[in-house]
Design a protein around this motif. Structure first.
Motif: not given
Length: 100
Positions: A31-45
């Motif tokens: 959880l401490h890693g940084d994202l260097h690209e755009e990542v999208y997710m759907k909301p959880p069920p």
């Protein structure tokens, strides 16, 4: 996760040179890693939204992401190298030389 070969090498070096070994465990490391690209997710069920077309843009890594482990390792590696650790080319091992 440490490779068994790395652990054996470290223990052999420590025993031979009378070194002190310290172990570190980071809670929720990915959880401490940084994202260097755009990542999208759907909301959880079960999450109720006014619009079904909403997605979330992630600011940090999550455990289920393919790049989570790589991002955490990159952040850890950068930190260790910038603080004087030396990377062993034979295995994933970082060493810090200090004077007694």
């Amino acid at each position: 996760m440490a490779k068994l070969t790395t652990l054996r090498l470290l223990l052999a070096l420590a025993a031979t040179n009378n070194w002190t070994i310290k172990q570190l465990d980071v809670n929720n490391a990915f959880l401490h890693g940084d994202l260097h690209e755009e990542v999208y997710m759907k909301p959880p069920p079960g999450f109720i939204l006014p619009n079904k077309n909403i997605v979330y843009k992630l600011q940090r890594s999550l455990y289920s992401l393919k790049q989570a482990g790589r991002q955490w390792y990159a952040k850890l590696s950068h930190f260790l190298l910038s603080n004087g650790y030396i990377f062993s080319s034979m295995t994933t091992l970082y060493l810090l030389k200090t004077s007694p």
